[in-house]
Motif scaffolding. Sequence first.
Motif, mmCIF file in Angstrom:
data_model
loop_
_atom_site.group_PDB
_atom_site.id
_atom_site.type_symbol
_atom_site.label_atom_id
_atom_site.label_comp_id
_atom_site.label_asym_id
_atom_site.label_seq_id
_atom_site.Cartn_x
_atom_site.Cartn_y
_atom_site.Cartn_z
ATOM 1 N N TRP A 192 9.341 -10.352 13.867
ATOM 2 C CA TRP A 192 9.110 -9.207 12.979
ATOM 3 C C TRP A 192 10.012 -8.044 13.381
ATOM 4 C CZ3 TRP A 192 6.858 -8.791 8.449
ATOM 5 C CH2 TRP A 192 5.801 -9.645 8.080
ATOM 6 N N ASP A 193 10.122 -7.781 14.683
ATOM 7 C CA ASP A 193 10.979 -6.689 15.159
ATOM 8 C C ASP A 193 12.417 -6.894 14.719
ATOM 9 O OD1 ASP A 193 8.762 -5.665 16.450
ATOM 10 O OD2 ASP A 193 9.409 -6.284 18.458
ATOM 11 N N ARG A 194 12.911 -8.121 14.859
ATOM 12 C CA ARG A 194 14.300 -8.366 14.524
ATOM 13 C C ARG A 194 14.548 -8.153 13.027
ATOM 14 N NH1 ARG A 194 14.924 -6.615 17.628
ATOM 15 N NH2 ARG A 194 16.803 -6.062 16.535
ATOM 16 N N TYR A 195 13.549 -8.428 12.217
ATOM 17 C CA TYR A 195 13.693 -8.220 10.771
ATOM 18 C C TYR A 195 13.637 -6.736 10.419
ATOM 19 C CZ TYR A 195 12.715 -8.550 5.766
ATOM 20 O OH TYR A 195 12.744 -8.413 4.399
ATOM 21 N N TYR A 196 12.586 -6.051 10.877
ATOM 22 C CA TYR A 196 12.399 -4.665 10.448
ATOM 23 C C TYR A 196 13.270 -3.675 11.214
ATOM 24 C CZ TYR A 196 8.771 -5.342 7.005
ATOM 25 O OH TYR A 196 8.104 -5.696 5.863
ATOM 26 N N ALA A 197 13.364 -3.818 12.545
ATOM 27 C CA ALA A 197 14.135 -2.836 13.299
ATOM 28 C C ALA A 197 15.607 -2.861 12.907
ATOM 29 C CB ALA A 197 13.975 -3.087 14.805
ATOM 30 N N ALA A 198 16.118 -4.038 12.576
ATOM 31 C CA ALA A 198 17.505 -4.117 12.113
ATOM 32 C C ALA A 198 17.706 -3.348 10.810
ATOM 33 C CB ALA A 198 17.924 -5.568 11.944
#
Length: 248
Positions: A192-198
């Motif tokens: 989830w972090d890799r999707y949203y933070a990017a």
Amino acid sequence: MDLPRSFTIRESSHRILNPFTPEKLATLGAAIGLRPGATVLDLCCGKGELLCTWSRDHGIAGTGVDISTVFLAAARERAAELGVGERVRFTHGDASTYVAGEPVDVAACVGATWIGGGTAGTVALLERSLRPGGTMLIGEVFWRAEPPSQEAVEACHATSRDDFGTLPGLFEVFDGLGYDVVEMVLADEDSWDRYYAAQWRNLRTWLDANPDDELAPELRAELSREPMRYVRFRRHLLGWGVFALMKR
């Protein structure tokens, strides 16, 4: 017929347009037992990473359908980069009405079940393209925990608690539609972090380069708002996964 520019700006650096990492996408391809020559239909294919990497790794052939001309251009570039352009093709069109000309071995809608009005409608749509005994892939969001407030619900891009089910609730839906769940790969907080933070970096990079664009105020407000909403609510409340189904 195309996506608004905000979508392509927000996901400009992404190859996978959902909370999956490349490792999880590869795990899914291996888990469902793809064979060379298998045919795959991917509705709302985005930038085509599923079809392109599975064609490279497993020798599948496939078709992707999407409404975004920007995403499809990236998909075709990716196919050429991986040397699979002769095995996969990408079609610009409305995935909600698309039916394959010949039944396919795998029919997928990974994270875009709004095209069928929800899970059940998307299963019915994919059935029209899937061969008997084939595998269906449904990517769907679910509540990992009970949202504590309406603010939390809206921070998760829902209008009410009932917009999403639970993980057991999804399995009940699949069972009621006459399908066995034969595999699943779930997102975790890191993916989830890799999707949203990017997305936040993509927005900031674009805003720095385009301060006077008509979209700048809207995207500036989004960048100021969404990171906190994500860490307060979405990161621990929402689950997401891809479920492999076979008709009983």
